[in-house]
Motif scaffolding. Structure first.
Motif, mmCIF file in Angstrom:
data_model
loop_
_atom_site.group_PDB
_atom_site.id
_atom_site.type_symbol
_atom_site.label_atom_id
_atom_site.label_comp_id
_atom_site.label_asym_id
_atom_site.label_seq_id
_atom_site.Cartn_x
_atom_site.Cartn_y
_atom_site.Cartn_z
ATOM 1 N N MET A 126 6.084 -18.698 16.984
ATOM 2 C CA MET A 126 6.261 -17.268 16.847
ATOM 3 C C MET A 126 6.005 -16.609 18.192
ATOM 4 S SD MET A 126 4.380 -14.727 14.204
ATOM 5 C CE MET A 126 5.598 -14.611 12.934
ATOM 6 N N ASN A 127 6.944 -15.781 18.625
ATOM 7 C CA ASN A 127 6.801 -15.067 19.889
ATOM 8 C C ASN A 127 5.827 -13.912 19.760
ATOM 9 O OD1 ASN A 127 8.641 -16.688 21.166
ATOM 10 N ND2 ASN A 127 10.359 -15.298 20.861
ATOM 11 N N ASP A 128 5.274 -13.519 20.899
ATOM 12 C CA ASP A 128 4.415 -12.335 20.905
ATOM 13 C C ASP A 128 5.223 -11.080 20.604
ATOM 14 O OD1 ASP A 128 2.090 -13.713 21.412
ATOM 15 O OD2 ASP A 128 2.345 -13.608 23.587
ATOM 16 N N GLN A 129 6.502 -11.096 20.978
ATOM 17 C CA GLN A 129 7.339 -9.932 20.748
ATOM 18 C C GLN A 129 7.639 -9.740 19.260
ATOM 19 O OE1 GLN A 129 10.726 -10.592 23.193
ATOM 20 N NE2 GLN A 129 9.677 -10.019 25.083
ATOM 21 N N GLU A 130 7.630 -10.808 18.495
ATOM 22 C CA GLU A 130 7.926 -10.692 17.071
ATOM 23 C C GLU A 130 6.744 -10.149 16.280
ATOM 24 O OE1 GLU A 130 9.246 -14.417 15.576
ATOM 25 O OE2 GLU A 130 10.972 -14.502 16.906
ATOM 26 N N ASN A 131 5.549 -10.280 16.794
ATOM 27 C CA ASN A 131 4.357 -9.877 16.063
ATOM 28 C C ASN A 131 3.635 -8.743 16.796
ATOM 29 O OD1 ASN A 131 2.498 -9.891 14.036
ATOM 30 N ND2 ASN A 131 1.369 -11.648 14.799
ATOM 31 N N THR A 132 4.386 -7.718 17.165
ATOM 32 C CA THR A 132 3.771 -6.595 17.862
ATOM 33 C C THR A 132 3.066 -5.679 16.865
ATOM 34 O OG1 THR A 132 5.765 -5.254 17.712
ATOM 35 C CG2 THR A 132 5.531 -6.653 19.668
ATOM 36 N N PHE A 133 2.239 -4.824 17.405
ATOM 37 C CA PHE A 133 1.492 -3.888 16.569
ATOM 38 C C PHE A 133 2.432 -2.954 15.809
ATOM 39 C CE2 PHE A 133 -0.837 0.156 16.073
ATOM 40 C CZ PHE A 133 -1.837 -0.300 15.221
ATOM 41 N N GLY A 134 3.468 -2.486 16.475
ATOM 42 C CA GLY A 134 4.430 -1.586 15.842
ATOM 43 C C GLY A 134 5.154 -2.244 14.683
ATOM 44 N N LYS A 135 5.532 -3.512 14.861
ATOM 45 C CA LYS A 135 6.230 -4.216 13.778
ATOM 46 C C LYS A 135 5.300 -4.483 12.603
ATOM 47 C CE LYS A 135 9.964 -6.216 16.357
ATOM 48 N NZ LYS A 135 10.798 -7.379 16.568
ATOM 49 N N ARG A 136 4.036 -4.746 12.891
ATOM 50 C CA ARG A 136 3.081 -4.935 11.787
ATOM 51 C C ARG A 136 2.888 -3.646 11.008
ATOM 52 N NH1 ARG A 136 -1.659 -8.076 14.784
ATOM 53 N NH2 ARG A 136 -1.147 -6.416 16.211
ATOM 54 N N ILE A 137 2.870 -2.513 11.705
ATOM 55 C CA ILE A 137 2.751 -1.217 11.023
ATOM 56 C C ILE A 137 3.978 -0.972 10.147
ATOM 57 C CG2 ILE A 137 2.692 1.289 11.395
ATOM 58 C CD1 ILE A 137 0.087 0.337 12.142
ATOM 59 N N VAL A 138 5.165 -1.260 10.674
ATOM 60 C CA VAL A 138 6.392 -1.064 9.898
ATOM 61 C C VAL A 138 6.389 -1.966 8.671
ATOM 62 C CG1 VAL A 138 8.900 -1.388 9.942
ATOM 63 C CG2 VAL A 138 7.763 -0.233 11.836
ATOM 64 N N GLN A 139 5.967 -3.206 8.822
ATOM 65 C CA GLN A 139 5.894 -4.115 7.660
ATOM 66 C C GLN A 139 4.884 -3.607 6.640
ATOM 67 O OE1 GLN A 139 4.915 -7.822 9.475
ATOM 68 N NE2 GLN A 139 7.025 -8.304 10.045
ATOM 69 N N TRP A 140 3.763 -3.083 7.107
ATOM 70 C CA TRP A 140 2.748 -2.566 6.192
ATOM 71 C C TRP A 140 3.272 -1.361 5.431
ATOM 72 C CZ3 TRP A 140 -0.515 1.946 6.867
ATOM 73 C CH2 TRP A 140 -1.525 2.030 5.925
ATOM 74 N N THR A 141 3.981 -0.458 6.122
ATOM 75 C CA THR A 141 4.516 0.711 5.435
ATOM 76 C C THR A 141 5.627 0.322 4.464
ATOM 77 O OG1 THR A 141 6.018 1.164 7.281
ATOM 78 C CG2 THR A 141 3.910 2.344 7.243
ATOM 79 N N GLU A 142 6.367 -0.729 4.764
ATOM 80 C CA GLU A 142 7.378 -1.204 3.809
ATOM 81 C C GLU A 142 6.716 -1.769 2.551
ATOM 82 O OE1 GLU A 142 9.695 -3.943 6.071
ATOM 83 O OE2 GLU A 142 10.916 -2.359 6.981
ATOM 84 N N LEU A 143 5.571 -2.422 2.709
ATOM 85 C CA LEU A 143 4.841 -2.910 1.538
ATOM 86 C C LEU A 143 4.271 -1.755 0.720
ATOM 87 C CD1 LEU A 143 2.927 -5.965 3.049
ATOM 88 C CD2 LEU A 143 4.822 -6.019 1.437
ATOM 89 N N LEU A 144 3.878 -0.679 1.385
ATOM 90 C CA LEU A 144 3.348 0.481 0.676
ATOM 91 C C LEU A 144 4.422 1.239 -0.092
ATOM 92 C CD1 LEU A 144 0.907 2.072 3.264
ATOM 93 C CD2 LEU A 144 0.313 0.854 1.182
ATOM 94 N N ASP A 145 5.672 1.015 0.243
ATOM 95 C CA ASP A 145 6.760 1.746 -0.400
ATOM 96 C C ASP A 145 6.820 1.466 -1.899
ATOM 97 O OD1 ASP A 145 8.603 3.686 0.174
ATOM 98 O OD2 ASP A 145 10.268 2.280 0.331
ATOM 99 N N PHE A 146 6.292 0.334 -2.325
ATOM 100 C CA PHE A 146 6.267 -0.009 -3.750
ATOM 101 C C PHE A 146 5.375 0.959 -4.521
ATOM 102 C CE2 PHE A 146 4.299 -2.421 -7.260
ATOM 103 C CZ PHE A 146 5.442 -2.622 -8.022
ATOM 104 N N ASN A 147 4.269 1.381 -3.926
ATOM 105 C CA ASN A 147 3.326 2.314 -4.551
ATOM 106 C C ASN A 147 3.416 3.688 -3.897
ATOM 107 O OD1 ASN A 147 2.223 0.438 -6.338
ATOM 108 N ND2 ASN A 147 0.859 -0.343 -4.739
ATOM 109 N N ARG A 148 4.624 4.191 -3.755
ATOM 110 C CA ARG A 148 4.842 5.448 -3.049
ATOM 111 C C ARG A 148 4.097 6.620 -3.692
ATOM 112 N NH1 ARG A 148 10.826 6.833 -2.701
ATOM 113 N NH2 ARG A 148 10.834 4.687 -1.992
ATOM 114 N N LEU A 149 4.042 6.667 -5.000
ATOM 115 C CA LEU A 149 3.365 7.761 -5.685
ATOM 116 C C LEU A 149 1.857 7.743 -5.399
ATOM 117 C CD1 LEU A 149 3.771 10.150 -7.592
ATOM 118 C CD2 LEU A 149 3.350 8.593 -9.480
ATOM 119 N N LEU A 150 1.255 6.566 -5.408
ATOM 120 C CA LEU A 150 -0.170 6.449 -5.096
ATOM 121 C C LEU A 150 -0.441 6.848 -3.648
ATOM 122 C CD1 LEU A 150 -3.027 5.560 -5.929
ATOM 123 C CD2 LEU A 150 -2.400 3.262 -5.147
ATOM 124 N N VAL A 151 0.403 6.405 -2.739
ATOM 125 C CA VAL A 151 0.245 6.758 -1.326
ATOM 126 C C VAL A 151 0.375 8.267 -1.153
ATOM 127 C CG1 VAL A 151 1.265 6.515 0.969
ATOM 128 C CG2 VAL A 151 1.004 4.515 -0.481
#
Length: 100
Positions: A1-26
């Protein structure tokens, strides 16, 4: 895995995509934290320090930005960064007037 693939910004985007399932709670958590935890100290500092009109305008604009982004049922990729930006701006206003 490259360092470019696991940047802080991409981790934030992945986390917000996971939160999309519970949008009402968020949405409920963001509105609760903003109105009950962030806004009161900001307004108290502004009232105590007798700030001008501009800080109140900034607080109002960011409050409406949070409400519009949540009530428009936008993705959490939008609502979470708007909330984070609003929190940073409110903290900046508080620190500016406490140190001013």
């Amino acid at each position: 895995m490259n360092d470019q693939e696991n940047t802080f910004g991409k981790r934030i985007v992945q986390w917000t995509e996971l939160l999309d399932f519970n949008r009402l709670l968020v949405m409920a958590i963001i509105i609760f934290v903003h109105t009950c935890v962030i806004i009161p100290p900001t307004l108290l500092v502004l009232l105590h320090m007798q700030a001008g009109e501009w800080p109140y305008l900034v607080v109002t604009v960011f409050s409406f930005a949070i409400l519009v982004s949540n009530l428009a049922v936008m993705s959490t990729k939008i609502t979470v960064p708007v909330f984070a930006l609003s929190t940073l701006v409110h903290a900046g206003i508080i620190f500016f007037y406490l140190l001013y």
